[in-house]
Design an enzyme around this catalytic site. Structure first.
Site, mmCIF file in Angstrom:
data_model
loop_
_atom_site.group_PDB
_atom_site.id
_atom_site.type_symbol
_atom_site.label_atom_id
_atom_site.label_comp_id
_atom_site.label_asym_id
_atom_site.label_seq_id
_atom_site.Cartn_x
_atom_site.Cartn_y
_atom_site.Cartn_z
ATOM 1 N N ASN A 162 0.804 -1.186 -0.004
ATOM 2 C CA ASN A 162 -0.024 0.001 -0.054
ATOM 3 C C ASN A 162 0.734 1.182 0.079
ATOM 4 O OD1 ASN A 162 0.668 -0.557 2.627
ATOM 5 N ND2 ASN A 162 -1.069 0.450 3.506
ATOM 6 N N LYS A 185 12.578 -6.805 1.277
ATOM 7 C CA LYS A 185 11.631 -7.467 0.584
ATOM 8 C C LYS A 185 10.392 -6.697 0.424
ATOM 9 C CE LYS A 185 8.686 -10.668 -0.380
ATOM 10 N NZ LYS A 185 7.482 -9.945 -0.907
ATOM 11 N N PRO A 186 10.466 -5.999 -0.748
ATOM 12 C CA PRO A 186 8.993 -5.374 -0.842
ATOM 13 C C PRO A 186 7.899 -6.563 -1.224
ATOM 14 C CG PRO A 186 10.578 -5.182 -2.787
ATOM 15 C CD PRO A 186 11.124 -5.832 -1.610
ATOM 16 N N GLY A 235 2.768 -5.484 7.554
ATOM 17 C CA GLY A 235 1.784 -6.257 6.733
ATOM 18 C C GLY A 235 0.628 -6.548 7.568
ATOM 19 N N SER A 236 0.240 -7.583 7.177
ATOM 20 C CA SER A 236 -1.188 -8.262 7.856
ATOM 21 C C SER A 236 -0.906 -8.824 9.257
ATOM 22 C CB SER A 236 -1.784 -8.964 6.835
ATOM 23 O OG SER A 236 -1.082 -10.218 6.559
ATOM 24 N N GLU A 257 4.660 -3.946 12.597
ATOM 25 C CA GLU A 257 3.474 -2.845 12.263
ATOM 26 C C GLU A 257 2.456 -3.640 11.311
ATOM 27 O OE1 GLU A 257 3.576 -0.111 13.641
ATOM 28 O OE2 GLU A 257 5.679 0.163 14.180
ATOM 29 N N CYS A 291 -3.015 1.580 6.667
ATOM 30 C CA CYS A 291 -3.172 0.767 8.116
ATOM 31 C C CYS A 291 -4.103 1.697 9.138
ATOM 32 C CB CYS A 291 -2.026 0.556 8.481
ATOM 33 S SG CYS A 291 -0.590 1.731 8.733
ATOM 34 N N GLU A 389 -10.840 -5.782 9.121
ATOM 35 C CA GLU A 389 -9.990 -4.834 8.335
ATOM 36 C C GLU A 389 -10.547 -4.915 6.912
ATOM 37 O OE1 GLU A 389 -5.764 -5.065 7.603
ATOM 38 O OE2 GLU A 389 -5.515 -3.009 8.323
HETATM 39 P P1 NDP Z 1 0.924 -9.194 3.730
HETATM 40 O O1 NDP Z 1 1.089 -9.561 5.171
HETATM 41 O O2 NDP Z 1 0.113 -9.766 2.941
HETATM 42 O O3 NDP Z 1 2.234 -8.887 3.056
HETATM 43 C C1 NDP Z 1 3.323 -8.095 3.540
HETATM 44 C C2 NDP Z 1 4.756 -8.767 3.146
HETATM 45 O O4 NDP Z 1 4.830 -9.888 3.763
HETATM 46 C C3 NDP Z 1 4.643 -8.562 1.765
HETATM 47 O O5 NDP Z 1 6.099 -8.283 1.053
HETATM 48 C C4 NDP Z 1 4.569 -10.382 1.519
HETATM 49 O O6 NDP Z 1 4.970 -10.855 0.274
HETATM 50 C C5 NDP Z 1 5.318 -10.592 2.673
HETATM 51 N N1 NDP Z 1 5.023 -12.278 3.001
HETATM 52 C C6 NDP Z 1 4.222 -12.954 2.661
HETATM 53 N N2 NDP Z 1 4.169 -14.145 3.085
HETATM 54 C C7 NDP Z 1 5.296 -14.118 3.945
HETATM 55 C C8 NDP Z 1 5.866 -15.238 5.002
HETATM 56 N N3 NDP Z 1 5.478 -16.240 5.031
HETATM 57 N N4 NDP Z 1 6.992 -14.623 5.539
HETATM 58 C C9 NDP Z 1 7.721 -13.354 5.438
HETATM 59 N N5 NDP Z 1 6.898 -12.555 4.529
HETATM 60 C C10 NDP Z 1 5.939 -12.716 3.989
HETATM 61 O O7 NDP Z 1 0.238 -7.893 3.808
HETATM 62 P P2 NDP Z 1 -0.198 -6.802 2.583
HETATM 63 O O8 NDP Z 1 0.823 -6.517 1.606
HETATM 64 O O9 NDP Z 1 -1.537 -7.374 2.097
HETATM 65 O O10 NDP Z 1 -0.227 -5.325 3.332
HETATM 66 C C11 NDP Z 1 -1.520 -4.923 3.977
HETATM 67 C C12 NDP Z 1 -1.527 -5.195 5.374
HETATM 68 O O11 NDP Z 1 -0.679 -4.321 5.780
HETATM 69 C C13 NDP Z 1 -2.617 -4.468 6.087
HETATM 70 O O12 NDP Z 1 -3.264 -5.312 7.127
HETATM 71 C C14 NDP Z 1 -2.353 -3.133 6.496
HETATM 72 O O13 NDP Z 1 -3.083 -2.677 7.577
HETATM 73 C C15 NDP Z 1 -0.792 -3.478 6.859
HETATM 74 N N6 NDP Z 1 -0.072 -2.300 7.235
HETATM 75 C C16 NDP Z 1 0.388 -1.916 8.200
HETATM 76 C C17 NDP Z 1 1.250 -0.728 8.581
HETATM 77 C C18 NDP Z 1 1.501 -0.305 10.172
HETATM 78 O O14 NDP Z 1 2.368 0.564 10.178
HETATM 79 N N7 NDP Z 1 0.950 -0.979 11.166
HETATM 80 C C19 NDP Z 1 1.391 0.419 7.623
HETATM 81 C C20 NDP Z 1 1.097 -0.461 5.979
HETATM 82 C C21 NDP Z 1 0.017 -1.494 6.048
HETATM 83 P P3 NDP Z 1 4.154 -10.911 -1.042
HETATM 84 O O15 NDP Z 1 3.511 -9.577 -1.140
HETATM 85 O O16 NDP Z 1 5.211 -10.929 -2.300
HETATM 86 O O17 NDP Z 1 3.213 -12.033 -0.756
#
Ligand code: NDP
Length: 521
Positions: A162, A185-186, A235-236, A257, A291, A389
């Protein structure tokens, strides 16, 4: 404005992806979500490449650390200048892979990054300076005690789609300022901004291999956890838990986060125009894919109807479409394809349970991924739109009896990232904000705290572990080393061998004198 030509980005440069030429034979296709066109192909890094990239980063780290704060700050300041000089190029890259508007790329990404380079260049040394400590223990009297912050070594940063600049690359900046190498790792959906930042750092004189980018899928992120000394994950919540589990195997510390379901509480005495503008903006900005978006609103009964009318009008006027230049649209695309299904499912679930759509409520047909800016009313906590969410352009508004009920509902969540209270009585607002279970609780503000890098930002409960920004935003990338330095001392301390009755008596007496005086409370 958006890149339309598909191109392959090679990943063998020192600051590049670290992929072998073949990238293990796999390729990531990057799409523009607003047009549906493929705009680039990058190698999908295999797990062996991740290990190699981390090893190279490890070898390069001591040289980077040896440059000291001043030497590192010079590179960061050059990066700041590069970012402002190349703002349009960065904006085009971000817009092309996310489908967000120019304005969303400008404020929350490019301006943030430009500020962050300067902030960490200036403050890293102060935040990480050796700390002198005074002790009350008589056994260390006359000695020098201090705490030193040493870089952990190699930091792994894993980011979401995002905010490819702010939430992926942004966390690399303090890690680098502290003297670490970084492997980023983006998200596989948005790798281009990180690759551009790698190119930028190389141009700004960052030593070879200090920064590397892993363009790969989730498994590459999982592998990265095994090869670094700290993992910063955004991430999530579901993936964050997997990362924490994996990191536990090697006792690697983590910063998490994660997701949020941020509540906004509007009291009857609030400035309703101001609150409605903020609700509209903070729910729809970046297409609601933030987020810390406003994800749910609780409004006191006497002003509920007026508030609903205001937000319905304001949301109804938003222009949505393909971002082509500054100012042409207000709301952009949905970046990640599966997210459209989640948004749609939340709206349909709410409507099936009795909610009303006052504006929007549908995905848009045609090329590109769009969901109409939507206001939902008559919602409650039996509906997913109030508990899970949504991460899309929706604004569910619920009527509440009073502030107490609003508080109870705001806290009825596994998440605890961010919240806001809206009232003209700021003292009352503060009292309510204090009782919200969230890492950030504002009064008459929703997200502006993110731009004040002096204060921490991070989630409670399922929204995360640790914080970014402020002193902890850089100290987390270090290991604390405590030191006691003795210049002048006895040849043999009184508590050392050989044990004799008199030393026990003396220590016992001193202990009684220091800690045993007065009456028992
Ligand atoms: P994901 O959790 O799906 O992915 C985040 C990252 O983790 C991606 O680079 C993804 O790779 C990678 N990933 C996936 N599986 C694994 C694994 N098993 N081990 C390590 N890394 C892995 O989140 P989203 O990209 O869908 O982002 C949205 C989420 O991020 C929302 O829940 C949002 O609220 C949260 N967020 C939180 C923020 C905060 O500051 N608290 C700020 C911004 C977002 P790939 O995409 O290649 O699968």
């Amino acid at each position: 404005m958006a890149q339309t030509q598909a191109k392959t980005v090679k990943g063998t440069a020192p600051h590049g992806t670290g992929a072998s030429e073949s990238g293990n034979g796999r390729i990531l296709e990057v799409q523009n979500p607003a047009t549906g066109q493929t705009i680039a192909r990058v190698p999908a890094i295999g797990t062996d490449d991740v290990a190699e990239l981390a090893a190279r980063a490890r070898a390069a780290q001591p040289g980077w650390e040896a440059l000291g704060f001043e030497g590192r700050a010079k590179v960061l300041k050059r990066a700041q200048k590069w970012t402002t000089d190349n703002a349009d190029r960065i904006a085009r890259t971000i817009i092309s892979e996310t489908g967000k508007t120019y304005e969303d790329a400008q404020l929350a990404e490019i301006s943030y990054a430009a500020q962050a380079f300067g902030f960490w260049a200036k403050n890293a040394e102060d935040y990480l300076a050796d700390e002198k400590v005074r002790s009350t223990s008589p056994f260390v009297a006359g000695r020098k005690l201090f705490v030193r912050y040493a870089p952990v070594g190699v930091v792994g940063v894993i980011g979401p789609w995002n905010y490819p600049l702010t939430n992926s690359f942004g966390d690399c900046i303090p890690a680098l300022a502290a003297g670490n190498s970084v492997v980023l790792k983006p998200s596989e959906v948005t790798p281009l901004t990180s690759l551009l930042m790698a190119e930028m750092l190389e141009e700004c004189g960052l030593p070879k291999d200090v920064f590397g980018v892993v363009t790969g899928r989730g498994e590459a992120g999982a592998e990265l956890v095994d090869h670094v000394d700290f993992i910063m994950f955004t991430g999530s919540t579901a993936t964050g838990k997997k990362v924490a589990e994996r990191a536990a195997r090697t006792l690697t510390p983590v910063g998490l986060e994660l997701g949020g379901k941020d509540p906004m509480i509007v009291l009857a005495d609030a400035d309703l125009q101001k609150a409605a503008n903020a609700a509209t903006y903070y729910a729809m900005q970046n297409g609601g894919q933030t987020c810390i978006s406003v994800e749910r609103v609780y409004v006191e009964e006497p002003v509920y109807d007026e508030f609903v009318q205001l937000v319905t009008e304001k949301v109804g006027k938003l222009r949505q479409g393909v971002p082509t230049k500054p100012g042409n649209v207000d709301v952009g695309a949905v970046t990640f394809a599966p997210q459209v299904e989640i948004v749609d499912a939340h709206v349909k679930d709410a409507v099936a349970k009795g909610a009303k759509v006052t504006v929007g409520g549908h995905r848009r047909e045609g090329a590109g991924r769009f969901y109409e800016p939507t206001v939902l009313t008559g919602v409650d906590h039996s509906m997913q739109c109030m508990t899970d969410e949504t991460f899309g352009p929706t604004l569910p508004v619920m009527k509440v009896r009073d502030a107490e009920q609003a508080l109870e509902l705001a806290n009825d969540s596994d998440y605890g990232l961010q919240a806001s209270v809206w009232t003209k009585d700021t003292a009352k607002g503060e009292q309510i904000a204090k009782r919200i279970d969230a890492g950030v609780a504002n009064v008459n503000e929703h997200q502006i705290n993110y731009l004040a890098m002096e204060i921490p930002m991070g989630g409670w409960k399922s929204s995360g572990l640790g914080t970014r920004h402020g002193p902890d935003g850089i100290r987390k990338y270090t290991r604390k080393q405590a030191s006691v330095i003795t210049k002048y001392g006895l040849k043999r301390e009184i508590f050392m061998f050989p044990y004799s009755g008199w030393s026990a008596k003396l220590i016992g007496g001193v202990s009684k004198l220091l800690y045993g005086r007065g009456k028992r409370p």
